[in-house]
Design a protein around this motif. Structure first.
Motif, PDB file in Angstrom:
ATOM      1  N   GLU A  26       0.831  -1.212   0.000  1.00 29.15           N
ATOM      2  CA  GLU A  26       0.000   0.000   0.000  1.00 29.15           C
ATOM      3  C   GLU A  26       0.858   1.252   0.000  1.00 29.15           C
ATOM      4  O   GLU A  26       0.537   2.236  -0.686  1.00 29.15           O
ATOM      5  N   GLU A  27       1.947   1.242   0.763  1.00 28.41           N
ATOM      6  CA  GLU A  27       2.809   2.425   0.815  1.00 28.41           C
ATOM      7  C   GLU A  27       3.551   2.631  -0.500  1.00 28.41           C
ATOM      8  O   GLU A  27       3.743   3.768  -0.938  1.00 28.41           O
ATOM      9  N   ARG A  28       3.957   1.550  -1.150  1.00 27.12           N
ATOM     10  CA  ARG A  28       4.616   1.686  -2.453  1.00 27.12           C
ATOM     11  C   ARG A  28       3.636   2.203  -3.501  1.00 27.12           C
ATOM     12  O   ARG A  28       3.983   3.034  -4.339  1.00 27.12           O
ATOM     13  N   ILE A  29       2.393   1.742  -3.451  1.00 27.66           N
ATOM     14  CA  ILE A  29       1.379   2.233  -4.385  1.00 27.66           C
ATOM     15  C   ILE A  29       1.121   3.717  -4.141  1.00 27.66           C
ATOM     16  O   ILE A  29       1.032   4.513  -5.085  1.00 27.66           O
ATOM     17  N   ARG A  30       0.993   4.102  -2.858  1.00 28.03           N
ATOM     18  CA  ARG A  30       0.777   5.516  -2.535  1.00 28.03           C
ATOM     19  C   ARG A  30       1.909   6.365  -3.095  1.00 28.03           C
ATOM     20  O   ARG A  30       1.677   7.437  -3.671  1.00 28.03           O
ATOM     21  N   HIS A  31       3.140   5.883  -2.931  1.00 22.88           N
ATOM     22  CA  HIS A  31       4.303   6.608  -3.420  1.00 22.88           C
ATOM     23  C   HIS A  31       4.291   6.730  -4.943  1.00 22.88           C
ATOM     24  O   HIS A  31       4.545   7.812  -5.492  1.00 22.88           O
ATOM     25  N   VAL A  32       3.981   5.646  -5.636  1.00 18.76           N
ATOM     26  CA  VAL A  32       3.966   5.664  -7.104  1.00 18.76           C
ATOM     27  C   VAL A  32       2.888   6.608  -7.617  1.00 18.76           C
ATOM     28  O   VAL A  32       3.117   7.391  -8.554  1.00 18.76           O
ATOM     29  N   VAL A  33       1.714   6.564  -7.023  1.00 18.04           N
ATOM     30  CA  VAL A  33       0.617   7.431  -7.472  1.00 18.04           C
ATOM     31  C   VAL A  33       0.960   8.897  -7.204  1.00 18.04           C
ATOM     32  O   VAL A  33       0.678   9.771  -8.031  1.00 18.04           O
ATOM     33  N   ALA A  34       1.583   9.179  -6.059  1.00 21.09           N
ATOM     34  CA  ALA A  34       1.981  10.562  -5.764  1.00 21.09           C
ATOM     35  C   ALA A  34       2.999  11.058  -6.786  1.00 21.09           C
ATOM     36  O   ALA A  34       2.933  12.200  -7.255  1.00 21.09           O
ATOM     37  N   ARG A  35       3.960  10.216  -7.161  1.00 22.88           N
ATOM     38  CA  ARG A  35       4.931  10.599  -8.191  1.00 22.88           C
ATOM     39  C   ARG A  35       4.238  10.798  -9.534  1.00 22.88           C
ATOM     40  O   ARG A  35       4.560  11.722 -10.288  1.00 22.88           O
ATOM     41  N   ALA A  36       3.273   9.932  -9.831  1.00 21.59           N
ATOM     42  CA  ALA A  36       2.535  10.069 -11.088  1.00 21.59           C
ATOM     43  C   ALA A  36       1.792  11.398 -11.126  1.00 21.59           C
ATOM     44  O   ALA A  36       1.778  12.093 -12.159  1.00 21.59           O
ATOM     45  N   GLU A  37       1.199  11.789 -10.007  1.00 16.65           N
ATOM     46  CA  GLU A  37       0.487  13.067  -9.949  1.00 16.65           C
ATOM     47  C   GLU A  37       1.428  14.226 -10.254  1.00 16.65           C
ATOM     48  O   GLU A  37       1.072  15.144 -11.002  1.00 16.65           O
ATOM     49  N   ARG A  38       2.627  14.188  -9.658  1.00 16.17           N
ATOM     50  CA  ARG A  38       3.570  15.276  -9.886  1.00 16.17           C
ATOM     51  C   ARG A  38       4.000  15.340 -11.349  1.00 16.17           C
ATOM     52  O   ARG A  38       4.150  16.438 -11.913  1.00 16.17           O
ATOM     53  N   LEU A  39       4.193  14.182 -11.973  1.00 16.35           N
ATOM     54  CA  LEU A  39       4.598  14.158 -13.378  1.00 16.35           C
ATOM     55  C   LEU A  39       3.449  14.604 -14.288  1.00 16.35           C
ATOM     56  O   LEU A  39       3.665  15.283 -15.293  1.00 16.35           O
ATOM     57  N   LEU A  40       2.235  14.220 -13.943  1.00 21.23           N
ATOM     58  CA  LEU A  40       1.077  14.627 -14.739  1.00 21.23           C
ATOM     59  C   LEU A  40       0.870  16.137 -14.662  1.00 21.23           C
ATOM     60  O   LEU A  40       0.511  16.772 -15.652  1.00 21.23           O
ATOM     61  N   GLU A  41       1.105  16.710 -13.494  1.00 22.16           N
ATOM     62  CA  GLU A  41       0.915  18.150 -13.305  1.00 22.16           C
ATOM     63  C   GLU A  41       2.077  18.972 -13.852  1.00 22.16           C
ATOM     64  O   GLU A  41       1.877  20.052 -14.400  1.00 22.16           O
ATOM     65  N   GLY A  42       3.284  18.457 -13.673  1.00 20.34           N
ATOM     66  CA  GLY A  42       4.452  19.272 -13.950  1.00 20.34           C
ATOM     67  C   GLY A  42       5.145  19.023 -15.264  1.00 20.34           C
ATOM     68  O   GLY A  42       6.109  19.734 -15.591  1.00 20.34           O
ATOM     69  N   THR A  43       4.700  18.045 -16.033  1.00 18.65           N
ATOM     70  CA  THR A  43       5.330  17.748 -17.321  1.00 18.65           C
ATOM     71  C   THR A  43       4.263  17.512 -18.377  1.00 18.65           C
ATOM     72  O   THR A  43       3.066  17.406 -18.070  1.00 18.65           O
ATOM     73  N   GLU A  44       4.718  17.423 -19.626  1.00 14.90           N
ATOM     74  CA  GLU A  44       3.820  17.081 -20.730  1.00 14.90           C
ATOM     75  C   GLU A  44       4.100  15.672 -21.243  1.00 14.90           C
ATOM     76  O   GLU A  44       3.690  15.302 -22.348  1.00 14.90           O
ATOM     77  N   LEU A  45       4.781  14.866 -20.448  1.00 18.18           N
ATOM     78  CA  LEU A  45       5.084  13.485 -20.840  1.00 18.18           C
ATOM     79  C   LEU A  45       3.795  12.706 -21.055  1.00 18.18           C
ATOM     80  O   LEU A  45       2.807  12.888 -20.328  1.00 18.18           O
ATOM     81  N   ASP A  46       3.809  11.816 -22.060  1.00 16.50           N
ATOM     82  CA  ASP A  46       2.622  10.989 -22.265  1.00 16.50           C
ATOM     83  C   ASP A  46       2.592   9.865 -21.227  1.00 16.50           C
ATOM     84  O   ASP A  46       3.546   9.643 -20.470  1.00 16.50           O
ATOM     85  N   LEU A  47       1.473   9.144 -21.165  1.00 11.48           N
ATOM     86  CA  LEU A  47       1.290   8.141 -20.127  1.00 11.48           C
ATOM     87  C   LEU A  47       2.311   7.016 -20.224  1.00 11.48           C
ATOM     88  O   LEU A  47       2.751   6.477 -19.201  1.00 11.48           O
TER      89      LEU A  47
END
Length: 275
Positions: free
Chosen positions: A213-234
């Motif tokens: 659960e903690e690793r998933i939380r960490h991955v999703v939080a990183r994904a949020e930052r990349l989605l907000e702060g970059t234009e990288l595709d999925l």
């Protein structure tokens, strides 16, 4: 985990609606407002520049609302650190908005815990806060009494507990994961914490969570930052997160956030400014 007496607001529009006991929660901060006409911010963890930018946007919207002059309590006791860009952004916003904010805001209490990060931010806010009515406190009771709202102390403490209180092992796991540029295996995570995998699993289970659960939380939080702060595709974001495919990212993101990465990115995209 303590049960918060505040109702989550789905967006800033609802948060700025009729006075009510509401809270707007984001990745490393939350905004709350009491029907008693006092509001505030709780900050924790390690806010990024994007976090600070969003936070300042809500501050500005609230200041310009009919309740902008209500007393404010800013709780920075849960801060672990703040990066240089985020810190610079915070100071610049206070300076840039001084003319409007000082004219429209009421008294502002800053609640700090005395740690290094809190002390630095407190000092900086006091430095750039000329013209603001700012008081610094080390207890919620004293801060709320100064603001003339002692009656909301119990509700505020319950809210804060629901947001930032976590067992030490959970905090250590989250800080360790956030400090690493790449994903950690369960064995590597346990080793960095000086524990065996089985011992770490037992400690986390007692805290109501798990390594997974903690690793998933960490991955999703990183994904949020990349989605907000970059234009990288999925596909590129999924590769950076070690997920293997965009489909895996979508599935994981939906399971945690109940929305898709694309919808999240569109919702967080900056709105065009009026000419």
């Amino acid at each position: 985990m303590a049960l918060s007496p505040f109702t989550p607001a789905p967006d800033i529009e609802r948060f700025l609606g009729a006075p009510a006991d509401l809270v707007l929660v984001r990745r490393s901060f939350a905004f709350w407002e009491s029907r008693e006409r006092v509001h505030g911010t709780v900050m924790w963890g390690r806010p990024t520049e994007l976090d600070v930018e969003e936070m300042c946007g809500v501050w500005d919207a609230h200041v310009r609302s009919p309740r902008g002059s209500d007393p404010t309590l800013t709780d920075i006791r849960g801060l672990e650190s703040i990066d240089v860009l985020a810190f610079d952004r915070l100071l610049r916003v206070f300076a840039e908005h001084r003319a409007v904010w000082t004219a429209r805001t009421g008294p502002q209490a800053i609640l700090h815990g005395g740690g290094f990060s809190g002390a630095v931010i407190l000092g900086a806010l006091q430095l750039v806060g000329q013209g603001y009515r700012i008081g610094a406190f080390d207890s919620a009771r004293a801060a709320l009494a100064w603001l003339g709202a002692p009656q909301v102390e119990d509700d505020f403490e319950l809210l804060r507990a629901s947001l930032v209180e976590a067992p030490d092992i959970v905090r250590r796991v989250r800080v360790t994961l956030d400090d690493q540029p790449h994903a950690l295996s369960a064995r590597d995570l346990a080793r960095k914490l000086g524990l065996s995998v089985r011992s770490l699993q037992r400690h986390l289970a007692a805290a109501g969570t798990s390594i997974r659960e903690e690793r998933i939380r960490h991955v999703v939080a990183r994904a949020e930052r990349l989605l907000e702060g970059t234009e990288l595709d999925l596909a590129a974001i999924a590769a950076m997160l070690g997920l293997g495919s965009a489909a895996r990212l979508v599935t994981l993101f939906r399971s945690v956030r109940d929305t898709t990465p694309g919808a999240f990115r569109r919702e967080r995209a900056p709105r065009p400014r009026d000419p």
